[in-house]
Design a protein around this motif. Structure first.
Motif, mmCIF file in Angstrom:
data_model
loop_
_atom_site.group_PDB
_atom_site.id
_atom_site.type_symbol
_atom_site.label_atom_id
_atom_site.label_comp_id
_atom_site.label_asym_id
_atom_site.label_seq_id
_atom_site.Cartn_x
_atom_site.Cartn_y
_atom_site.Cartn_z
ATOM 1 N N PRO A 130 0.818 -1.216 0.000
ATOM 2 C CA PRO A 130 0.000 0.000 0.000
ATOM 3 C C PRO A 130 0.854 1.270 0.000
ATOM 4 N N VAL A 131 0.323 2.309 -0.635
ATOM 5 C CA VAL A 131 0.927 3.637 -0.570
ATOM 6 C C VAL A 131 0.325 4.353 0.635
ATOM 7 N N PRO A 132 1.126 4.774 1.597
ATOM 8 C CA PRO A 132 0.567 5.386 2.817
ATOM 9 C C PRO A 132 -0.266 6.631 2.510
ATOM 10 N N ASP A 133 -1.374 6.759 3.200
ATOM 11 C CA ASP A 133 -2.231 7.928 3.004
ATOM 12 C C ASP A 133 -1.483 9.226 3.294
ATOM 13 N N ALA A 134 -0.617 9.183 4.290
ATOM 14 C CA ALA A 134 0.143 10.393 4.637
ATOM 15 C C ALA A 134 1.031 10.828 3.477
ATOM 16 N N LEU A 135 1.597 9.873 2.743
ATOM 17 C CA LEU A 135 2.421 10.208 1.589
ATOM 18 C C LEU A 135 1.564 10.782 0.467
ATOM 19 N N VAL A 136 0.401 10.189 0.244
ATOM 20 C CA VAL A 136 -0.495 10.703 -0.792
ATOM 21 C C VAL A 136 -0.857 12.155 -0.503
ATOM 22 N N GLU A 137 -1.115 12.477 0.752
ATOM 23 C CA GLU A 137 -1.451 13.860 1.103
ATOM 24 C C GLU A 137 -0.273 14.790 0.856
ATOM 25 N N LYS A 138 0.942 14.317 1.083
ATOM 26 C CA LYS A 138 2.132 15.121 0.777
ATOM 27 C C LYS A 138 2.239 15.380 -0.719
ATOM 28 N N LEU A 139 1.868 14.394 -1.526
ATOM 29 C CA LEU A 139 1.897 14.563 -2.979
ATOM 30 C C LEU A 139 0.853 15.590 -3.417
ATOM 31 N N VAL A 140 -0.291 15.584 -2.762
ATOM 32 C CA VAL A 140 -1.325 16.586 -3.041
ATOM 33 C C VAL A 140 -0.776 17.987 -2.762
ATOM 34 N N LEU A 141 -0.051 18.134 -1.657
ATOM 35 C CA LEU A 141 0.531 19.429 -1.301
ATOM 36 C C LEU A 141 1.628 19.829 -2.281
ATOM 37 N N ALA A 142 2.392 18.843 -2.764
ATOM 38 C CA ALA A 142 3.453 19.140 -3.734
ATOM 39 C C ALA A 142 2.861 19.732 -5.007
ATOM 40 N N ALA A 143 1.755 19.154 -5.484
ATOM 41 C CA ALA A 143 1.095 19.705 -6.674
ATOM 42 C C ALA A 143 0.540 21.096 -6.389
ATOM 43 N N ALA A 144 -0.031 21.267 -5.210
ATOM 44 C CA ALA A 144 -0.610 22.562 -4.841
ATOM 45 C C ALA A 144 0.454 23.658 -4.803
ATOM 46 N N ASP A 145 1.680 23.296 -4.461
ATOM 47 C CA ASP A 145 2.777 24.272 -4.464
ATOM 48 C C ASP A 145 2.975 24.887 -5.843
ATOM 49 N N GLU A 146 2.575 24.163 -6.884
ATOM 50 C CA GLU A 146 2.719 24.649 -8.261
ATOM 51 C C GLU A 146 1.398 25.184 -8.809
ATOM 52 N N GLY A 147 0.390 25.332 -7.943
ATOM 53 C CA GLY A 147 -0.891 25.878 -8.369
ATOM 54 C C GLY A 147 -1.766 24.895 -9.109
ATOM 55 N N VAL A 148 -1.543 23.606 -8.883
ATOM 56 C CA VAL A 148 -2.258 22.551 -9.600
ATOM 57 C C VAL A 148 -2.879 21.603 -8.580
ATOM 58 N N LYS A 149 -3.981 20.977 -8.959
ATOM 59 C CA LYS A 149 -4.682 20.080 -8.044
ATOM 60 C C LYS A 149 -4.411 18.627 -8.398
ATOM 61 N N LEU A 150 -3.966 17.858 -7.425
ATOM 62 C CA LEU A 150 -3.839 16.403 -7.566
ATOM 63 C C LEU A 150 -4.930 15.776 -6.710
ATOM 64 N N THR A 151 -5.792 14.999 -7.343
ATOM 65 C CA THR A 151 -6.913 14.386 -6.633
ATOM 66 C C THR A 151 -6.764 12.873 -6.613
ATOM 67 N N PRO A 152 -6.506 12.269 -5.445
ATOM 68 C CA PRO A 152 -6.550 10.813 -5.359
ATOM 69 C C PRO A 152 -8.002 10.353 -5.507
ATOM 70 N N VAL A 153 -8.242 9.383 -6.361
ATOM 71 C CA VAL A 153 -9.601 8.919 -6.617
ATOM 72 C C VAL A 153 -9.909 7.792 -5.636
ATOM 73 N N ARG A 154 -10.698 8.091 -4.643
ATOM 74 C CA ARG A 154 -10.973 7.126 -3.567
ATOM 75 C C ARG A 154 -12.193 6.263 -3.845
ATOM 76 N N SER A 155 -13.087 6.726 -4.683
ATOM 77 C CA SER A 155 -14.311 5.990 -4.967
ATOM 78 C C SER A 155 -14.021 4.822 -5.912
ATOM 79 N N VAL A 156 -14.443 3.638 -5.509
ATOM 80 C CA VAL A 156 -14.261 2.458 -6.364
ATOM 81 C C VAL A 156 -14.990 2.650 -7.687
ATOM 82 N N GLU A 157 -16.166 3.230 -7.623
ATOM 83 C CA GLU A 157 -16.951 3.454 -8.848
ATOM 84 C C GLU A 157 -16.242 4.414 -9.787
#
Length: 325
Positions: A130-157
């Motif tokens: 598994p990829v740790p949730d805490a790491l995924v959130e750090k990746l979201v922040l890394a994208a936000a630093d560049e003014g871009v949104k990274l969205t992890p898709v949590r919904s199975v559907e």
């Protein structure tokens, strides 16, 4: 500011930029140097004329190269002073980077810099780690630093819908001779001496099928090409994530590329790789469907899967002499 250190920093930035990701490893960029400034230009001869009619993917790739140069300059002890799209009369000139004040980069910047040549694109399923949730959130922040949104898709559907769109696009493109010939152009047979494109060892000969299925490009094109599958690999999908921007301008595409490379280098520093799926975004109807139905009106720029792989594949890049003008 010693001239020797200036030249070294400029050379280091351009040498590092060669390792940025690009669709099919086209490496669609050139550089030129004037005094203490680097000019980054798009190379239209390397644009994918069928897959990337608008040049969006080309500019995302160049944006990734831009972030790489920024990181390398910081690691060399200089603040990068960047101007994006500085001259509307020269559309191929995407950015200029000038060496600013001398600075001491912190450990986080050096960690990113240390991954520039180690980062690899993955083209199969991931290990069942598994990829740790805490790491995924750090990746979201890394994208936000560049003014871009990274969205992890949590919904199975939602993951299933994105996989289905990827399958549909891949199925249509596989039946289109123009798409197929363009992929073949950038596929490299075993033993090729070319320093661009996707090498035969860059994807598995028999990839395990993820569930839901995220198809890869058919670089082998009917040949028995590809590397032996790592026995520790599995068909794990990993974390599906979508990179989006508010607008869809050339500036947005370059920003998306910078965010992409920030995310990839941070992920690589923590043992996580990415597999890319651009097929659905190369078909305007499917991309617009994603924008409206899955991305809250934002423009999808890249679909990726994030996961752990034990592959240790090599990579290839053109020498600096071929891209320096």
């Amino acid at each position: 500011m010693a001239m020797g250190s200036v030249k070294h920093a400029l050379d280091a930035a351009m040498d590092a930029a060669r390792w940025a990701p690009s669709t099919h490893n086209t490496q669609p960029w050139t550089f030129s140097v004037s005094e203490q400034e680097i000019c980054l230009r798009a190379d239209p001869d390397r644009k994918l004329r069928v897959e990337d009619v608008s040049g969006r993917e080309m500019l995302i790739s160049c944006g990734a190269a831009l972030f790489t140069m920024r990181t390398a300059m910081s690691c060399e002890g200089f603040e990068p002073v960047v101007r994006v799209l500085p001259d509307p009369d020269r559309p191929s000139l995407l950015a200029t980077l000038r060496l600013g004040a001398e600075v001491q980069a912190d450990e986080s910047i050096h960690a990113l810099g240390g991954e520039i040549e180690r980062r690899r694109t993955h083209r199969a399923g991931f290990a069942d780690v598994p990829v740790p949730d805490a790491l995924v959130e750090k990746l979201v922040l890394a994208a936000a630093d560049e003014g871009v949104k990274l969205t992890p898709v949590r919904s199975v559907e939602a993951v299933s819908v994105i996989a289905a769109l990827t399958q549909a696009a891949q199925g249509v493109q596989a039946q289109d001779q123009r798409f197929s010939l363009e992929v073949i152009r950038w596929a490299r047979p075993p033993g090729s001496s070319r320093t661009d494109g996707v090498p035969a060892e860059g994807y598995p000969r028999e990839a395990a099928r993820t569930e839901p299925h995220f198809p890869q490009r058919d670089y082998a094109w009917g040949h028995d090409w590809g590397s032996q599958t790592d026995q520790r690999a599995s068909a794990a999908t990993g974390v599906v994530a979508v990179l989006t921007t508010r607008g869809d301008s050339r500036q947005d595409w370059i920003d998306a590329g910078q965010a992409l490379q920030h995310v990839l280098l941070y992920a690589s520093a923590h043992g996580v790789s990415a597999a890319f799926h651009t097929q659905a975004l190369e078909m305007e109807l499917l991309r617009e469907f994603m924008r409206q139905e899955l991305c809250s009106g934002q423009y999808p720029q890249l679909i990726m899967r994030l996961g752990v792989t034990f592959d240790d594949k090599g990579s290839m890049r053109r020498p600096l002499s071929e891209i320096l003008w």
